[in-house]
Design a protein around this motif. Structure first.
Motif, PDB file in Angstrom:
ATOM      1  N   ARG A  70       0.832  -1.203   0.000  1.00 41.25           N
ATOM      2  CA  ARG A  70       0.000   0.000   0.000  1.00 41.25           C
ATOM      3  C   ARG A  70       0.873   1.264   0.000  1.00 41.25           C
ATOM      4  O   ARG A  70       0.610   2.231  -0.714  1.00 41.25           O
ATOM      5  CB  ARG A  70      -0.914  -0.020   1.224  1.00 41.25           C
ATOM      6  CG  ARG A  70      -1.633   1.295   1.550  1.00 41.25           C
ATOM      7  CD  ARG A  70      -2.725   1.598   0.582  1.00 41.25           C
ATOM      8  NE  ARG A  70      -3.466   2.798   0.978  1.00 41.25           N
ATOM      9  CZ  ARG A  70      -4.134   3.560   0.129  1.00 41.25           C
ATOM     10  NH1 ARG A  70      -4.167   3.263  -1.161  1.00 41.25           N
ATOM     11  NH2 ARG A  70      -4.798   4.624   0.558  1.00 41.25           N
ATOM     12  N   GLY A  71       1.932   1.233   0.782  1.00 45.61           N
ATOM     13  CA  GLY A  71       2.801   2.395   0.907  1.00 45.61           C
ATOM     14  C   GLY A  71       3.493   2.783  -0.375  1.00 45.61           C
ATOM     15  O   GLY A  71       3.709   3.974  -0.646  1.00 45.61           O
ATOM     16  N   LEU A  75       3.394   6.473  -1.886  1.00 46.17           N
ATOM     17  CA  LEU A  75       4.650   7.215  -1.978  1.00 46.17           C
ATOM     18  C   LEU A  75       4.937   7.644  -3.410  1.00 46.17           C
ATOM     19  O   LEU A  75       5.373   8.780  -3.659  1.00 46.17           O
ATOM     20  CB  LEU A  75       5.796   6.348  -1.438  1.00 46.17           C
ATOM     21  CG  LEU A  75       7.090   7.067  -1.087  1.00 46.17           C
ATOM     22  CD1 LEU A  75       6.891   7.973   0.125  1.00 46.17           C
ATOM     23  CD2 LEU A  75       8.187   6.050  -0.803  1.00 46.17           C
ATOM     24  N   ARG A  76       4.693   6.737  -4.349  1.00 49.32           N
ATOM     25  CA  ARG A  76       4.929   7.074  -5.755  1.00 49.32           C
ATOM     26  C   ARG A  76       4.082   8.268  -6.173  1.00 49.32           C
ATOM     27  O   ARG A  76       4.577   9.232  -6.784  1.00 49.32           O
ATOM     28  CB  ARG A  76       4.609   5.874  -6.650  1.00 49.32           C
ATOM     29  CG  ARG A  76       4.897   6.116  -8.145  1.00 49.32           C
ATOM     30  CD  ARG A  76       4.280   5.057  -9.041  1.00 49.32           C
ATOM     31  NE  ARG A  76       4.658   3.722  -8.653  1.00 49.32           N
ATOM     32  CZ  ARG A  76       3.819   2.797  -8.191  1.00 49.32           C
ATOM     33  NH1 ARG A  76       2.526   3.087  -8.037  1.00 49.32           N
ATOM     34  NH2 ARG A  76       4.232   1.604  -7.878  1.00 49.32           N
ATOM     35  N   ALA A 152      14.301  14.174   1.931  1.00 46.79           N
ATOM     36  CA  ALA A 152      13.541  15.222   1.230  1.00 46.79           C
ATOM     37  C   ALA A 152      12.043  15.012   1.412  1.00 46.79           C
ATOM     38  O   ALA A 152      11.282  15.975   1.590  1.00 46.79           O
ATOM     39  CB  ALA A 152      13.901  15.227  -0.256  1.00 46.79           C
ATOM     40  N   ILE A 153      11.608  13.756   1.377  1.00 48.97           N
ATOM     41  CA  ILE A 153      10.188  13.457   1.604  1.00 48.97           C
ATOM     42  C   ILE A 153       9.791  13.849   3.026  1.00 48.97           C
ATOM     43  O   ILE A 153       8.743  14.452   3.252  1.00 48.97           O
ATOM     44  CB  ILE A 153       9.909  11.971   1.339  1.00 48.97           C
ATOM     45  CG1 ILE A 153      10.113  11.640  -0.139  1.00 48.97           C
ATOM     46  CG2 ILE A 153       8.490  11.595   1.773  1.00 48.97           C
ATOM     47  CD1 ILE A 153      10.096  10.156  -0.452  1.00 48.97           C
ATOM     48  N   ALA A 154      10.634  13.519   3.998  1.00 43.43           N
ATOM     49  CA  ALA A 154      10.344  13.861   5.386  1.00 43.43           C
ATOM     50  C   ALA A 154      10.223  15.377   5.562  1.00 43.43           C
ATOM     51  O   ALA A 154       9.329  15.863   6.264  1.00 43.43           O
ATOM     52  CB  ALA A 154      11.421  13.301   6.312  1.00 43.43           C
ATOM     53  N   THR A 382       9.511   3.027   3.132  1.00 47.95           N
ATOM     54  CA  THR A 382       8.633   2.722   1.994  1.00 47.95           C
ATOM     55  C   THR A 382       7.174   2.778   2.407  1.00 47.95           C
ATOM     56  O   THR A 382       6.325   3.340   1.712  1.00 47.95           O
ATOM     57  CB  THR A 382       8.942   1.323   1.438  1.00 47.95           C
ATOM     58  OG1 THR A 382      10.290   1.272   0.977  1.00 47.95           O
ATOM     59  CG2 THR A 382       7.999   0.956   0.299  1.00 47.95           C
ATOM     60  N   ALA A 383       6.879   2.187   3.544  1.00 39.93           N
ATOM     61  CA  ALA A 383       5.496   2.022   3.990  1.00 39.93           C
ATOM     62  C   ALA A 383       4.994   3.196   4.815  1.00 39.93           C
ATOM     63  O   ALA A 383       3.863   3.153   5.318  1.00 39.93           O
ATOM     64  CB  ALA A 383       5.383   0.739   4.823  1.00 39.93           C
TER      65      ALA A 383
END
Length: 399
Positions: A70-71, A75-76, A152-154, A382-383
């Protein structure tokens, strides 16, 4: 609408994803993230290899399996929307010996049960088409496995929280949690912040912070340092995508592998050695307090008794580049100590049960108004967005 305040301890990717999810899911809720460091994503998130795992390894029906698959999709989509790096470079999980073929077949069946997209078994000749320098006899090819930039995502998650009216309190080292009527006081030194609910996503400090909330003593965190080599720039073209071994099912670690990064570098590693401090990123770093706590935990001695031979083998790579690269050379023949330089290191917060068992699945406890994430190793990054959904549902479920 609600005027609740939800506190989150820990500004790694799981804590920030959870804060973002709650802020968006429940408009009017004020989210406050407490972080002891002066910036977000300093520890596990900031030392992550950047791999977006497709869900190959995890037991069907486990939280890891369900939340990883699911993650990935969440994320994508998020990376595409925010124009963050997300490169589907593919992965080979490669057998180099005949005795690994049975384990590889079992891994394939597990991955199929987890609905890993486009996964296929390939022959030695097909390996060469994908990775000309590889030396495997058979492999699983996961073309949708990707790499990204988790720090960067964080940072973007933190911006989302603040844009929704929340707050990320940096330099706020939580040292007390006190129940008060209708809520919890989160303390750091003399400062107190009252919240209605609290979520603990403290990573390497997760058992210590959970103790403040009077959660169960077990599992305890054992820090494992993973050390990396970097291929010299002129040798970075030895691999095109991710090259992994068939993992040993006895351990939650995936073995030494080749990992291209979004900056163009290629990591080789990691090994997995017991760190002498919870935040012991260097071989020379140790903490008397952390070692004393580890020595006092019966599960640590049981783990050592069961795995000391493997531990000695892993430590050799810390002191000898030649020893470190010995296993890697089986996957990319010809690569050796002269092709790499020492890279960075990360520390994995690995939960350990009293019987010496390394906890494999995600583990989340709820104690009244406190929800504690007690084990969230790879593939937690990832999740992360799916873990955030799972936690948000648990936090607001009827007691």
């Amino acid at each position: 609408m609600t005027d609740e305040t939800v506190g989150i301890v820990g500004a790694g990717i799981v804590g920030l994803a959870t804060g973002r999810e709650i802020a968006l899911r429940r408009p009017g809720t004020r989210v406050v993230v407490f972080e002891k460091e002066r910036q977000v994503a300093v520890h596990q998130t900031g030392h992550n290899s950047g791999v977006v795992h497709a869900g190959i390894y995890y037991a069907p029906g486990s939280l890891k399996a369900d939340l990883c698959v699911r993650g990935v999709s969440l994320l994508r989509e998020y990376c595409q929307e925010r124009k963050l790096p997300y490169q589907e470079i593919g992965k080979l999980v490669m057998a180099v010996r005949e005795d690994e073929l049975g384990r590889m077949e079992g891994l394939y069946e597990r991955a199929k049960n987890n609905h890993v997209p486009d996964l296929r078994k390939i022959s030695k000749d097909e390996i060469k088409e994908i990775e000309p320098h590889a030396g495997g006899i058979a492999a699983l090819h996961s073309p949708r496995t990707a790499i990204t930039d988790y720090p960067a995502i964080a940072r973007q998650f933190a911006e989302d929280i603040e844009a929704a009216g929340g707050q990320v309190r940096l330099g706020f080292a939580v040292d007390s949690l006190t129940e008060v009527p209708g809520g919890i006081e989160v303390g750091s030194g003399e400062e107190r912040v009252r919240v209605d609910r609290l979520i603990l996503c403290a990573g390497l400090q997760s058992d210590a912070v959970a103790k403040l909330a009077r959660d169960e003593k077990a599992p305890r965190i054992v820090p494992f340092r993973g050390e990396y080599m970097l291929l010299r720039p002129e040798r970075a073209d030895l691999v095109r995508g991710l090259v992994y071994p068939v993992p040993d099912p006895r351990y939650p670690f995936l073995g030494v592998h080749f990992t291209p990064r979004v900056d163009g570098s290629v990591e080789v590693g990691p090994n997995a050695v017991l760190a002498l401090a919870r935040e012991g990123y260097k071989l020379s770093t140790f903490s008397v307090k952390d070692l004393a706590q580890l020595a006092a935990y019966p599960g640590a001695w049981r783990m050592a008794a069961q795995n000391w031979r493997t531990g000695i083998k892993e430590y050799r790579g810390s002191f000898s580049t030649k020893a470190f690269m010995k296993d890697a050379g089986a996957y990319i023949p010809g690569v050796g100590a002269g092709d790499v330089v020492r890279g960075g290191a990360g520390v994995r917060a690995q939960a350990l049960d009293p019987d010496g068992t390394l906890v494999d699945d995600f583990r989340i406890h709820r104690v009244g108004r406190v929800t504690a994430v007690r084990n969230a190793p790879s593939p937690a990054a990832t999740a992360s967005m799916a873990i955030a959904e799972h936690i948000a549902e648990a936090v607001f479920a009827p007691a």
